[in-house]
Design a protein around this motif. Sequence first.
Motif, PDB file in Angstrom:
ATOM      1  N   TRP A  18       0.814  -1.210   0.000  1.00  0.00           N
ATOM      2  CA  TRP A  18       0.000   0.000   0.000  1.00  0.00           C
ATOM      3  C   TRP A  18       0.850   1.263   0.000  1.00  0.00           C
ATOM      4  N   GLY A  19       1.964   1.215   0.717  1.00  0.00           N
ATOM      5  CA  GLY A  19       2.840   2.384   0.783  1.00  0.00           C
ATOM      6  C   GLY A  19       3.328   2.808  -0.596  1.00  0.00           C
ATOM      7  N   LYS A  20       3.769   1.833  -1.382  1.00  0.00           N
ATOM      8  CA  LYS A  20       4.233   2.117  -2.743  1.00  0.00           C
ATOM      9  C   LYS A  20       3.091   2.645  -3.602  1.00  0.00           C
ATOM     10  N   MET A  25       0.494   7.220  -6.398  1.00  0.00           N
ATOM     11  CA  MET A  25      -0.677   8.053  -6.676  1.00  0.00           C
ATOM     12  C   MET A  25      -0.415   9.506  -6.293  1.00  0.00           C
ATOM     13  N   LEU A  26       0.271   9.705  -5.192  1.00  0.00           N
ATOM     14  CA  LEU A  26       0.573  11.069  -4.747  1.00  0.00           C
ATOM     15  C   LEU A  26       1.497  11.766  -5.740  1.00  0.00           C
ATOM     16  N   LEU A  27       2.480  11.035  -6.238  1.00  0.00           N
ATOM     17  CA  LEU A  27       3.388  11.596  -7.244  1.00  0.00           C
ATOM     18  C   LEU A  27       2.641  11.967  -8.524  1.00  0.00           C
ATOM     19  N   LEU A  28       1.755  11.071  -8.960  1.00  0.00           N
ATOM     20  CA  LEU A  28       0.983  11.340 -10.172  1.00  0.00           C
ATOM     21  C   LEU A  28       0.060  12.545  -9.983  1.00  0.00           C
ATOM     22  N   PHE A  29      -0.486  12.690  -8.778  1.00  0.00           N
ATOM     23  CA  PHE A  29      -1.341  13.840  -8.488  1.00  0.00           C
ATOM     24  C   PHE A  29      -0.533  15.130  -8.566  1.00  0.00           C
ATOM     25  N   LEU A  30       0.657  15.113  -7.998  1.00  0.00           N
ATOM     26  CA  LEU A  30       1.501  16.308  -8.031  1.00  0.00           C
ATOM     27  C   LEU A  30       1.878  16.674  -9.463  1.00  0.00           C
ATOM     28  N   ILE A  31       2.156  15.662 -10.284  1.00  0.00           N
ATOM     29  CA  ILE A  31       2.577  15.912 -11.666  1.00  0.00           C
ATOM     30  C   ILE A  31       1.398  16.349 -12.534  1.00  0.00           C
ATOM     31  N   ASN A  32       0.271  15.654 -12.388  1.00  0.00           N
ATOM     32  CA  ASN A  32      -0.878  15.918 -13.260  1.00  0.00           C
ATOM     33  C   ASN A  32      -1.692  17.140 -12.858  1.00  0.00           C
ATOM     34  N   VAL A  33      -1.773  17.414 -11.576  1.00  0.00           N
ATOM     35  CA  VAL A  33      -2.667  18.470 -11.094  1.00  0.00           C
ATOM     36  C   VAL A  33      -1.911  19.691 -10.587  1.00  0.00           C
ATOM     37  N   ILE A  34      -0.942  19.464  -9.724  1.00  0.00           N
ATOM     38  CA  ILE A  34      -0.250  20.589  -9.082  1.00  0.00           C
ATOM     39  C   ILE A  34       0.752  21.258 -10.022  1.00  0.00           C
ATOM     40  N   LEU A  35       1.524  20.463 -10.768  1.00  0.00           N
ATOM     41  CA  LEU A  35       2.552  21.016 -11.652  1.00  0.00           C
ATOM     42  C   LEU A  35       1.996  22.037 -12.644  1.00  0.00           C
ATOM     43  N   PRO A  36       0.876  21.760 -13.343  1.00  0.00           N
ATOM     44  CA  PRO A  36       0.348  22.761 -14.285  1.00  0.00           C
ATOM     45  C   PRO A  36       0.024  24.094 -13.602  1.00  0.00           C
TER      46      PRO A  36
END
Length: 223
Positions: A18-20, A25-36
Amino acid sequence: MRISELKKKGLESLKGKWGKAVSLMLLLFLINVILPYIVEVIGSGGFVQWFDQEGTPLWSDIFGTVLSIVLIPLTIATTWFYLDLVRKGNPEITEVFAIYKDGKTSLKLIGGSILQAIFIFLWSLLLIIPGIIKSIAYSQLFFLLRDHPQYTILEAITESRKRMNGLKWKYFLMNLSFIGWGFLCLFTVGIGLLWLIPYIGTTLAAFYDELIVLQEDEQPIEG
């Protein structure tokens, strides 16, 4: 295999992982949502200027479109990560990002995603129901490309359609069974999605591994 058994297998594959899965998912959220948003704020000259602007700058829209296309291989590699978990593997998060080391495969995945979207869109022009049916029929495209990299995009699309014969309704109900969890995630302001998405991902991978791979002995349709 019943839907409940597929979901159970999906959950079992996440035990101790679960940790991985949540970290990915957190990394993908940062890249897809926060980065833009960060890029748009910086490009606008700061938070105040960004907040005061009336519309989204054209360059921001272009950046968002390009980023979405560039991230297609990463999104697909994430589904392969779930497939590895279901197959009792122990994949690392770095393996997901390593997809970009193979430029040919990355371009193939981008092309496959675009062609899949075009086919679904064209079917949707008839009515929404045919579009939904075809999206389900083509749903195994990228899993098949993972196990059969020699397939062309059209061969993988056709093979997915062939192997989903008789399984489309089960696939639809399986996805529908997560709606309740999705509503619960609304009460967590979306944070629960960090756990729900891996659960859905491993269940979809279990569907492929248990039901689609069983048809492996059949010859793929050309075209």
